[in-house]
Structures are given as structure tokens and as C-alpha cells.
Scaffold this motif. Structure first.
Motif, PDB file in Angstrom:
ATOM      1  N   PHE A  95      54.258  68.917  31.736  1.00 56.91           N
ATOM      2  CA  PHE A  95      53.875  68.163  32.926  1.00 56.91           C
ATOM      3  C   PHE A  95      55.110  67.642  33.668  1.00 56.91           C
ATOM      4  N   ILE A  96      56.081  67.162  32.906  1.00 54.92           N
ATOM      5  CA  ILE A  96      57.310  66.661  33.521  1.00 54.92           C
ATOM      6  C   ILE A  96      58.069  67.791  34.207  1.00 54.92           C
ATOM      7  N   SER A  97      58.062  68.975  33.602  1.00 52.92           N
ATOM      8  CA  SER A  97      58.748  70.104  34.232  1.00 52.92           C
ATOM      9  C   SER A  97      58.082  70.504  35.545  1.00 52.92           C
ATOM     10  N   VAL A  98      56.756  70.348  35.626  1.00 51.56           N
ATOM     11  CA  VAL A  98      56.050  70.644  36.880  1.00 51.56           C
ATOM     12  C   VAL A  98      56.512  69.688  37.980  1.00 51.56           C
ATOM     13  N   ILE A  99      56.607  68.387  37.651  1.00 51.15           N
ATOM     14  CA  ILE A  99      57.052  67.400  38.639  1.00 51.15           C
ATOM     15  C   ILE A  99      58.513  67.613  38.991  1.00 51.15           C
ATOM     16  N   ARG A 100      59.314  67.955  38.012  1.00 52.33           N
ATOM     17  CA  ARG A 100      60.741  68.172  38.273  1.00 52.33           C
ATOM     18  C   ARG A 100      60.953  69.313  39.269  1.00 52.33           C
ATOM     19  N   ALA A 101      60.056  70.294  39.251  1.00 49.76           N
ATOM     20  CA  ALA A 101      60.178  71.411  40.190  1.00 49.76           C
ATOM     21  C   ALA A 101      59.543  71.103  41.537  1.00 49.76           C
ATOM     22  N   ASP A 102      58.525  70.254  41.567  1.00 46.75           N
ATOM     23  CA  ASP A 102      57.777  70.003  42.799  1.00 46.75           C
ATOM     24  C   ASP A 102      58.255  68.740  43.525  1.00 46.75           C
ATOM     25  N   ILE A 103      58.251  67.595  42.802  1.00 48.60           N
ATOM     26  CA  ILE A 103      58.661  66.315  43.400  1.00 48.60           C
ATOM     27  C   ILE A 103      59.673  65.670  42.460  1.00 48.60           C
ATOM     28  N   PRO A 104      60.917  66.119  42.442  1.00 44.28           N
ATOM     29  CA  PRO A 104      61.889  65.620  41.461  1.00 44.28           C
ATOM     30  C   PRO A 104      62.187  64.135  41.591  1.00 44.28           C
ATOM     31  N   GLU A 105      62.092  63.579  42.804  1.00 41.57           N
ATOM     32  CA  GLU A 105      62.380  62.164  42.982  1.00 41.57           C
ATOM     33  C   GLU A 105      61.336  61.257  42.340  1.00 41.57           C
ATOM     34  N   SER A 106      60.187  61.820  41.938  1.00 43.14           N
ATOM     35  CA  SER A 106      59.119  61.025  41.328  1.00 43.14           C
ATOM     36  C   SER A 106      59.015  61.250  39.825  1.00 43.14           C
ATOM     37  N   GLU A 107      60.010  61.877  39.237  1.00 44.07           N
ATOM     38  CA  GLU A 107      59.950  62.202  37.811  1.00 44.07           C
ATOM     39  C   GLU A 107      59.877  60.945  36.944  1.00 44.07           C
ATOM     40  N   THR A 108      60.647  59.913  37.290  1.00 42.14           N
ATOM     41  CA  THR A 108      60.636  58.684  36.489  1.00 42.14           C
ATOM     42  C   THR A 108      59.270  58.019  36.504  1.00 42.14           C
ATOM     43  N   LEU A 109      58.567  58.086  37.620  1.00 44.21           N
ATOM     44  CA  LEU A 109      57.238  57.485  37.712  1.00 44.21           C
ATOM     45  C   LEU A 109      56.246  58.206  36.810  1.00 44.21           C
ATOM     46  N   VAL A 254      45.180  47.404  40.636  1.00 40.73           N
ATOM     47  CA  VAL A 254      44.655  48.745  40.385  1.00 40.73           C
ATOM     48  C   VAL A 254      45.495  49.439  39.313  1.00 40.73           C
ATOM     49  N   LEU A 255      44.818  50.017  38.336  1.00 47.76           N
ATOM     50  CA  LEU A 255      45.499  50.784  37.297  1.00 47.76           C
ATOM     51  C   LEU A 255      45.543  52.253  37.701  1.00 47.76           C
ATOM     52  N   TRP A 256      46.678  52.867  37.428  1.00 46.16           N
ATOM     53  CA  TRP A 256      46.899  54.275  37.761  1.00 46.16           C
ATOM     54  C   TRP A 256      47.164  55.062  36.497  1.00 46.16           C
ATOM     55  N   ARG A 257      46.849  56.335  36.561  1.00 45.61           N
ATOM     56  CA  ARG A 257      47.108  57.223  35.431  1.00 45.61           C
ATOM     57  C   ARG A 257      47.397  58.626  35.944  1.00 45.61           C
ATOM     58  N   VAL A 258      47.843  59.498  35.030  1.00 47.16           N
ATOM     59  CA  VAL A 258      48.131  60.888  35.369  1.00 47.16           C
ATOM     60  C   VAL A 258      46.812  61.655  35.490  1.00 47.16           C
ATOM     61  N   ASN A 259      46.737  62.510  36.496  1.00 43.37           N
ATOM     62  CA  ASN A 259      45.573  63.375  36.684  1.00 43.37           C
ATOM     63  C   ASN A 259      45.811  64.669  35.916  1.00 43.37           C
ATOM     64  N   PHE A 260      45.250  64.759  34.715  1.00 41.39           N
ATOM     65  CA  PHE A 260      45.467  65.932  33.872  1.00 41.39           C
ATOM     66  C   PHE A 260      44.937  67.209  34.517  1.00 41.39           C
ATOM     67  N   GLU A 261      43.857  67.107  35.265  1.00 42.95           N
ATOM     68  CA  GLU A 261      43.263  68.303  35.868  1.00 42.95           C
ATOM     69  C   GLU A 261      44.261  69.014  36.780  1.00 42.95           C
ATOM     70  N   LYS A 262      45.013  68.251  37.546  1.00 39.99           N
ATOM     71  CA  LYS A 262      45.992  68.844  38.456  1.00 39.99           C
ATOM     72  C   LYS A 262      47.088  69.569  37.692  1.00 39.99           C
ATOM     73  N   PHE A 263      47.591  68.956  36.638  1.00 39.43           N
ATOM     74  CA  PHE A 263      48.671  69.576  35.875  1.00 39.43           C
ATOM     75  C   PHE A 263      48.182  70.833  35.164  1.00 39.43           C
ATOM     76  N   ILE A 264      46.980  70.801  34.611  1.00 36.67           N
ATOM     77  CA  ILE A 264      46.443  71.991  33.954  1.00 36.67           C
ATOM     78  C   ILE A 264      46.252  73.115  34.963  1.00 36.67           C
ATOM     79  N   PHE A 265      45.817  72.753  36.177  1.00 32.84           N
ATOM     80  CA  PHE A 265      45.683  73.754  37.240  1.00 32.84           C
ATOM     81  C   PHE A 265      47.033  74.390  37.561  1.00 32.84           C
ATOM     82  N   CYS A 266      48.081  73.576  37.653  1.00 39.81           N
ATOM     83  CA  CYS A 266      49.414  74.104  37.939  1.00 39.81           C
ATOM     84  C   CYS A 266      49.905  75.023  36.826  1.00 39.81           C
TER      85      CYS A 266
END
Length: 348
Positions: A95-109, A254-266
Motif C-alpha cells: 500500500f505504501i509503495s502505491v502511494i509512493r508512486a502516485d502521491i509521494p508527498e502524502s506517504e507519511t500520512l 472525525v476519524l479517518w482510516r485507509v480505504n482498503f478497497e482502493k488499494f486492492i483495486f490498484c
């Protein structure tokens, strides 16, 4: 139902991440389905406080969903383990590798949400700033908010589902029986886990609602009448207060979480692209096998299948007339996409 091996795998993951006590609670829910707190305590013979804390840990990390359900003349709270979410913990690095390739500035979040399960935006800001090395300029809150909204807009992050939705299995069975009277070619059969998750999930507009930005100052309207300017200021002021209130709630409550469906789709999309590439290579190799010149040996064909567009850099051998011969074959593959032709028919 989850298989025995699946239960052992899930319990092992939870044990490695949160300890054996939390793993026992998760194992109990996976084996027996949705249970009350008292039923879990009775089956595990553990203190109620320890079981309750374990459930809170599992809920915090999106591995358990609580829901209300009628039993007799009263409403009870049940806890259901989400098996798929437990297994997703194996894929956090992907999942982190997906973000690193798509939105690298948001990896820490994303790392913060994966490690902590559920966080408010204010907590994410504090964590992000604490991760900045000493001597480095700390990002502004507005910059962090912009990077976070990128994740929400791309649906990598979502608002957490309802804490304890109401789900009545009897009403669901009645509605399912009514739907079966309507002729359909195929009907999807949902498990209890999927039905509870669907009940708890927010609507898409609310689920992926971004954190609003601060309002800018109103432009000067000196040429307008005094009463119109005053009315505009009052309307703008009321609207600005609403926006600030919504922003404060979205940031602090508001509580936030990772959307697993999106990452599995990617990840599925990435696998499909690899499969398509392999199928093209197999097809090209087949075409080459049918039309390749007899002067090219099997060894050269293997190198050609592996290199494709880089075959012109292969060294010349005694069984080849010149390097340009292989280059023509490679060019034929690149131009024809599998319709390989003899080198003499290639138009230079």
C-alpha cells in the motif's frame, strides 16, 4: 465461513502485531461469528476488562465491527471480526509503495493511518510534524491539509464507518426472500460480514468528503450601497462561521482510516497489466517461432524474446551475417505488434 488455515493465519498476524491476548479474542470471533461481550468472556474465561480492551484495539485497527441487533424485546451489541481487513495487514508495504508512486508527498500520512488504524486529522498533523528531522523546515498545517485532501480525493483515505449501526438479520432475510420472487439471472449472496460492513459504510459523498479550507477575506465593495454591503457581510460572515465549524469538526472529531478497497483495486490493476504484458510477450514469441528466419538459432531467439526492442545491442555471432539482421527482426516485432515478417520485406 473462514477456513481453519485462514483462522490460524489471521490469529498469527494479530498475535505478532498486538499480542496473544488480542489474538485470542480475534480467534474466538472468527470461529464463532458475531458475539456479545459477555459471550466472549464466557468462552475465553478471561476478565471482562481485558476482553473489552482487546476489542477496542481490534476496532481501532479496523479488524472488528460492532453493530446493534434485536434479541427478544431488547437490543444488544455484537462484535464481528472482519477477516479481509486482518489479512490486509500483510499488504501494508505494498500500500505504501502505491502511494509512493502516485502521491509521494502524502506517504507519511498513509504510514500514520496504517500504523494507528484510525486517527483524526489533528492527530495526523502532530504525528507528521514529529517525524520531521531536526534542522529541517516543518510543513505548515495548510500544506499537510492539502496533501491529506489529495488522499481523500483519490479515495485512498475515507471517513470511518458508523461506530455501531443497527442491523436486523430477520428483516434482511425477509427483504432477501422478497427479492427472490423477482426473476433474475444471478443474485449475489452476501455473508453476514459483508452485510454488516455495508450497513456501517457511509454514503460516498460523506465517506469521501474532504476537509474544507479556510475562507478568504471578502473583496472590497466600496461602490455598493451601505445596506447591501452590510447584508453581504452578514451573509458572508455566517457562511464563514459554518465553514470554520465544519473544518474544525472534520479536523478534530472525525476519524479517518485507509480505504482498503482502493488499494486492492490498484494492486489488481497492476497485476492485470503485468499479465497482459506477459500474454503479449507469449504471443510475440509464438509469432516469432512461426516466422523466424532459419539462420537465427534458438539461442538468439531466446535473447530476442527477452530483449525485444534492445536486440540491436546483442553481439554478433558466427551464425549471423551481421548485427543489422537482428535489428531488422526486432524492428519488425516493434512495428507489427506480433505480425513479424521476414527481414527482406521490412521497409527501411
Amino acid at each position: 465461513m473462514v477456513s481453519q488455515h485462514g483462522i490460524l493465519l489471521a490469529a498469527g498476524l494479530i498475535s505478532d502485531h498486538f499480542g496473544p491476548l488480542v489474538a485470542k479474542v480475534c480467534d474466538c470471533l472468527l470461529r464463532h461469528g458475531a458475539l456479545q461481550l459477555t459471550e466472549i468472556v464466557r468462552r475465553l474465561k478471561l476478565p471482562q476488562g481485558q476482553v473489552k480492551n482487546s476489542l477496542l484495539v481490534l476496532i481501532q485497527h479496523n479488524c472488528v465491527q460492532a453493530f446493534s441487533s434485536p434479541r427478544g424485546d431488547r437490543t444488544i451489541t455484537l462484535y464481528l471480526a472482519i477477516f479481509d481487513n486482518v489479512l490486509h495487514r500483510l499488504r501494508f508495504s505494498k500500500f505504501i509503495s502505491v502511494i509512493r508512486a502516485d502521491i509521494p508527498e502524502s506517504e507519511t500520512l498513509i504510514e500514520g493511518l496504517l500504523q494507528n488504524g484510525r486517527l483524526t486529522f489533528d492527530q495526523l498533523v502532530g504525528r507528521t510534524i514529529s517525524k520531521v528531522p531536526e534542522g529541517t523546515i516543518r510543513p505548515a498545517r495548510e500544506e499537510i491539509r492539502m496533501n491529506f485532501n489529495k488522499l481523500v480525493y483519490a479515495r485512498y483515505v475515507e471517513r470511518c464507518p458508523k461506530a455501531e449501526p443497527y442491523f436486523n438479520p430477520q428483516e434482511d432475510e425477509q427483504s432477501t426472500a422478497a427479492r427472490r420472487r423477482v426473476p433474475k439471472t444471478a443474485e449475489e449472496v452476501l455473508s453476514l460480514e459483508q452485510k454488516v460492513v455495508n450497513t456501517a459504510t457511509l454514503s460516498d459523498p460523506e465517506r469521501f468528503s474532504e476537509i474544507p479550507y479556510g475562507m478568504e477575506d471578502a473583496s472590497k465593495t466600496n461602490d455598493c450601497p451601505h445596506n447591501a454591503v452590510a447584508g453581504a457581510k452578514r451573509k458572508h460572515g455566517a457562511f464563514e462561521i459554518d465553514e470554520e465549524l465544519n473544518s474544525t469538526i472534520a479536523e478534530n472529531e472525525v476519524l479517518w482510516r485507509v480505504n482498503f478497497e482502493k488499494f486492492i483495486f490498484c494492486l489488481k490493476k497492476k497485476v492485470c497489466s503485468v499479465i497482459i504484458a506477459l500474454l503479449w510477450i507469449a504471443y510475440l514469441c509464438r509469432r516469432l517461432h512461426l516466422f523466424i528466419c532459419s539462420r537465427v538459432s534458438v539461442y538468439c531467439f531466446s535473447l530476442l524474446a527477452l530483449g525485444l526492442l534492445e536486440v540491436r545491442y546483442l553481439p554478433s555471432h558466427s551464425f549471423l551475417q551481421n548485427d543489422n539482421e537482428i535489428y531488422c527482426l526486432g524492428r519488425g516485432v516493434g512495428v507489427g505488434w506480433g505480425c513479424c515478417c521476414h527481414e527482406e520485406r521490412i521497409v527501411m
